[in-house]
Design a protein around this motif. Structure first.
Motif, PDB file in Angstrom:
ATOM      1  N   THR A 116     -12.607  -9.303  -5.850  1.00 54.17           N
ATOM      2  CA  THR A 116     -12.039  -7.975  -6.110  1.00 54.17           C
ATOM      3  C   THR A 116     -12.849  -6.836  -5.526  1.00 54.17           C
ATOM      4  OG1 THR A 116     -13.175  -7.884  -8.271  1.00 54.17           O
ATOM      5  CG2 THR A 116     -10.919  -8.749  -8.235  1.00 54.17           C
ATOM      6  N   VAL A 117     -13.802  -7.143  -4.668  1.00 52.45           N
ATOM      7  CA  VAL A 117     -14.547  -6.065  -4.012  1.00 52.45           C
ATOM      8  C   VAL A 117     -13.627  -5.272  -3.104  1.00 52.45           C
ATOM      9  CG1 VAL A 117     -16.417  -5.514  -2.414  1.00 52.45           C
ATOM     10  CG2 VAL A 117     -16.731  -7.303  -4.133  1.00 52.45           C
ATOM     11  N   TYR A 118     -12.803  -5.969  -2.365  1.00 48.32           N
ATOM     12  CA  TYR A 118     -11.933  -5.325  -1.378  1.00 48.32           C
ATOM     13  C   TYR A 118     -10.519  -5.841  -1.530  1.00 48.32           C
ATOM     14  CZ  TYR A 118      -9.762  -4.259   3.122  1.00 48.32           C
ATOM     15  OH  TYR A 118      -8.902  -3.824   4.097  1.00 48.32           O
ATOM     16  N   GLN A 119      -9.573  -4.925  -1.585  1.00 50.70           N
ATOM     17  CA  GLN A 119      -8.161  -5.291  -1.680  1.00 50.70           C
ATOM     18  C   GLN A 119      -7.447  -4.904  -0.386  1.00 50.70           C
ATOM     19  OE1 GLN A 119      -6.873  -7.005  -4.054  1.00 50.70           O
ATOM     20  NE2 GLN A 119      -8.428  -6.858  -5.634  1.00 50.70           N
ATOM     21  N   PHE A 120      -6.896  -5.893   0.298  1.00 50.64           N
ATOM     22  CA  PHE A 120      -6.174  -5.650   1.543  1.00 50.64           C
ATOM     23  C   PHE A 120      -4.839  -4.969   1.255  1.00 50.64           C
ATOM     24  CE2 PHE A 120      -3.313  -7.394   4.966  1.00 50.64           C
ATOM     25  CZ  PHE A 120      -3.809  -6.576   5.969  1.00 50.64           C
ATOM     26  N   ARG A 121      -4.537  -3.921   1.997  1.00 49.31           N
ATOM     27  CA  ARG A 121      -3.307  -3.168   1.757  1.00 49.31           C
ATOM     28  C   ARG A 121      -2.056  -3.959   2.110  1.00 49.31           C
ATOM     29  NH1 ARG A 121      -3.621   2.681   1.736  1.00 49.31           N
ATOM     30  NH2 ARG A 121      -5.775   3.362   1.632  1.00 49.31           N
ATOM     31  N   GLY A 122      -2.170  -4.871   3.067  1.00 46.89           N
ATOM     32  CA  GLY A 122      -0.994  -5.639   3.479  1.00 46.89           C
ATOM     33  C   GLY A 122      -0.043  -4.786   4.284  1.00 46.89           C
ATOM     34  N   GLY A 123       1.144  -5.330   4.534  1.00 46.11           N
ATOM     35  CA  GLY A 123       2.112  -4.627   5.351  1.00 46.11           C
ATOM     36  C   GLY A 123       3.060  -3.755   4.563  1.00 46.11           C
ATOM     37  N   CYS A 124       2.994  -3.841   3.243  1.00 47.00           N
ATOM     38  CA  CYS A 124       3.916  -3.091   2.405  1.00 47.00           C
ATOM     39  C   CYS A 124       3.140  -2.082   1.587  1.00 47.00           C
ATOM     40  CB  CYS A 124       4.677  -4.048   1.482  1.00 47.00           C
ATOM     41  SG  CYS A 124       5.685  -3.215   0.251  1.00 47.00           S
ATOM     42  N   GLY A 125       3.248  -0.802   1.945  1.00 43.82           N
ATOM     43  CA  GLY A 125       2.513   0.230   1.248  1.00 43.82           C
ATOM     44  C   GLY A 125       2.859   0.311  -0.215  1.00 43.82           C
ATOM     45  N   LYS A 126       4.074  -0.036  -0.586  1.00 41.98           N
ATOM     46  CA  LYS A 126       4.493   0.041  -1.978  1.00 41.98           C
ATOM     47  C   LYS A 126       3.802  -1.009  -2.842  1.00 41.98           C
ATOM     48  CE  LYS A 126       9.101   1.880  -0.973  1.00 41.98           C
ATOM     49  NZ  LYS A 126      10.562   1.635  -1.080  1.00 41.98           N
ATOM     50  N   CYS A 127       3.270  -2.067  -2.192  1.00 44.31           N
ATOM     51  CA  CYS A 127       2.632  -3.143  -2.944  1.00 44.31           C
ATOM     52  C   CYS A 127       1.169  -2.851  -3.223  1.00 44.31           C
ATOM     53  CB  CYS A 127       2.734  -4.459  -2.180  1.00 44.31           C
ATOM     54  SG  CYS A 127       4.433  -4.979  -1.866  1.00 44.31           S
ATOM     55  N   TYR A 128       0.639  -1.797  -2.619  1.00 48.61           N
ATOM     56  CA  TYR A 128      -0.785  -1.504  -2.742  1.00 48.61           C
ATOM     57  C   TYR A 128      -1.002  -0.394  -3.765  1.00 48.61           C
ATOM     58  CZ  TYR A 128      -5.470   0.114  -1.526  1.00 48.61           C
ATOM     59  OH  TYR A 128      -6.783   0.505  -1.578  1.00 48.61           O
ATOM     60  N   ASN A 129      -1.836  -0.635  -4.735  1.00 50.97           N
ATOM     61  CA  ASN A 129      -2.112   0.357  -5.763  1.00 50.97           C
ATOM     62  C   ASN A 129      -3.615   0.599  -5.829  1.00 50.97           C
ATOM     63  OD1 ASN A 129      -2.361   1.987  -7.978  1.00 50.97           O
ATOM     64  ND2 ASN A 129      -1.310   0.623  -9.395  1.00 50.97           N
ATOM     65  N   PRO A 130      -4.126   1.659  -5.190  1.00 45.92           N
ATOM     66  CA  PRO A 130      -5.573   1.878  -5.173  1.00 45.92           C
ATOM     67  C   PRO A 130      -6.156   2.123  -6.553  1.00 45.92           C
ATOM     68  CG  PRO A 130      -4.420   3.820  -4.361  1.00 45.92           C
ATOM     69  CD  PRO A 130      -3.390   2.727  -4.498  1.00 45.92           C
ATOM     70  N   TYR A 131      -5.351   2.597  -7.498  1.00 45.04           N
ATOM     71  CA  TYR A 131      -5.844   2.890  -8.841  1.00 45.04           C
ATOM     72  C   TYR A 131      -6.096   1.611  -9.650  1.00 45.04           C
ATOM     73  CZ  TYR A 131      -4.258   7.503  -7.508  1.00 45.04           C
ATOM     74  OH  TYR A 131      -4.068   8.683  -6.840  1.00 45.04           O
ATOM     75  N   ALA A 132      -5.562   0.490  -9.170  1.00 44.92           N
ATOM     76  CA  ALA A 132      -5.753  -0.779  -9.872  1.00 44.92           C
ATOM     77  C   ALA A 132      -7.027  -1.486  -9.441  1.00 44.92           C
ATOM     78  CB  ALA A 132      -4.553  -1.696  -9.634  1.00 44.92           C
ATOM     79  N   ASN A 133      -7.641  -1.041  -8.357  1.00 41.35           N
ATOM     80  CA  ASN A 133      -8.783  -1.749  -7.805  1.00 41.35           C
ATOM     81  C   ASN A 133     -10.062  -1.458  -8.578  1.00 41.35           C
ATOM     82  OD1 ASN A 133      -7.049  -2.653  -5.873  1.00 41.35           O
ATOM     83  ND2 ASN A 133      -7.718  -1.216  -4.290  1.00 41.35           N
ATOM     84  N   ARG A 134     -10.877  -2.472  -8.698  1.00 41.39           N
ATOM     85  CA  ARG A 134     -12.178  -2.329  -9.335  1.00 41.39           C
ATOM     86  C   ARG A 134     -13.145  -1.651  -8.380  1.00 41.39           C
ATOM     87  NH1 ARG A 134     -16.976  -5.053  -9.251  1.00 41.39           N
ATOM     88  NH2 ARG A 134     -16.220  -6.493  -7.662  1.00 41.39           N
ATOM     89  N   SER A 135     -13.913  -0.682  -8.871  1.00 38.19           N
ATOM     90  CA  SER A 135     -14.933  -0.075  -8.039  1.00 38.19           C
ATOM     91  C   SER A 135     -16.165  -0.964  -8.020  1.00 38.19           C
ATOM     92  CB  SER A 135     -15.299   1.321  -8.551  1.00 38.19           C
ATOM     93  OG  SER A 135     -15.821   1.239  -9.856  1.00 38.19           O
ATOM     94  N   SER A 136     -16.797  -1.059  -6.870  1.00 35.41           N
ATOM     95  CA  SER A 136     -17.932  -1.972  -6.729  1.00 35.41           C
ATOM     96  C   SER A 136     -19.045  -1.318  -5.935  1.00 35.41           C
ATOM     97  CB  SER A 136     -17.485  -3.263  -6.017  1.00 35.41           C
ATOM     98  OG  SER A 136     -18.576  -4.139  -5.844  1.00 35.41           O
TER      99      SER A 136
END
Length: 259
Positions: A176-196
């Motif tokens: 969970t250090v890095y979350q790949f955005r992928g090809g679908c912007g709607k699937c990516y939620n930066p607020y859900a990512n753990r800060s490291s």
């Protein structure tokens, strides 16, 4: 002459040394005996996180209780509250008999409970939620024992991640250090990512250290694909280190006999 043929280590010497020093600091101050004899390598599987939930609050409560148990903090007065109930608080004074973690830990006295909350955005990213709870518990232990990590107060945030890995949550922390955005912007939620504060390579090194000490064989298959090469390299680096280190505690932990 042929030094250029030698593979480079996963981390530079300073990074590696701080991680090793901090892991040993965690061992000395946060119940190393429990770590050696009871801490499991916690995996993102139903074996460790069983149960179904019908709401965000129920899932958060289940994961909170499971992470707390796997960390060996059943006796600690740490309670989960809803995000809208989170508020600044004074840290309670606690006194334990016996050990700090596990069934042998007995809370003799406490001036209150530690109230922690969660990020509802992480419900759909359970590994982030698990890792975040593990870090929170690590911070609580630092406050309780009043032991600063190597380097002092400015390294507390990074040290919470080392302790969380020491608890056994290195797979989720690494993933969970890095979350790949992928090809679908709607699937990516930066607020859900753990800060490291630590990098992927640093987390994988800590995970490899846990596995070498504990003789664990099942971590790599649960890592993201690009992390598995880091894990293999870190394991080799640690086995070389076992023949070079002058630290008696580190040598005893990573010796071939124990691994």
């Amino acid at each position: 002459m042929f030094s250029w043929l030698k593979p480079s280590p996963l981390l530079d010497a300073n990074e590696q040394q701080w991680l090793l020093d901090t892991f040993l600091w965690a061992y000395e101050h946060f119940d190393g005996d429990y770590f050696l004899n009871h801490s499991p390598l916690v995996l993102p599987t139903n074996e460790f996180f069983a149960g179904r939930s019908t709401s965000v609050a129920q899932m958060a409560t289940q994961v909170f209780a499971q992470v707390k148990e796997h960390a060996g903090l059943q006796a600690w007065p740490i309670e989960l509250v809803e995000p809208n109930q989170a508020a600044p608080q004074n840290f309670p004074l606690m006194q334990f008999a016996g050990r700090l973690r596990g069934d042998a830990a007995v809370l003799q006295h406490s001036t209150g409970s530690v109230m922690v909350s969660y990020n509802p955005q992480q419900i759909n990213q359970p590994q982030d939620l698990i890792a975040s709870f593990a870090q929170t518990f690590a911070r609580v232990m630092i406050y309780q024992t009043r032991q600063l990590p190597p380097g002092g107060e400015e390294f507390v945030n990074a040290a919470t991640e080392v302790i969380a890995s020491f608890f056994g949550f290195g797979v989720m922390l690494s993933n969970t250090v890095y979350q790949f955005r992928g090809g679908c912007g709607k699937c990516y939620n930066p607020y859900a990512n753990r800060s490291s504060d630590l990098s992927e390579q640093q987390h994988v090194f800590l995970l490899a250290l846990f596995c070498v000490i504990k003789g664990e064989q099942h971590a790599a298959k649960h890592l993201k694909g690009h992390l598995r090469g880091y894990f293999k390299k870190a394991t080799k680096d640690l086995k070389l280190l076992a023949n070079q280190s002058a630290d008696p505690l580190l040598l005893s932990l990573i010796s071939e006999e124990r691994a």
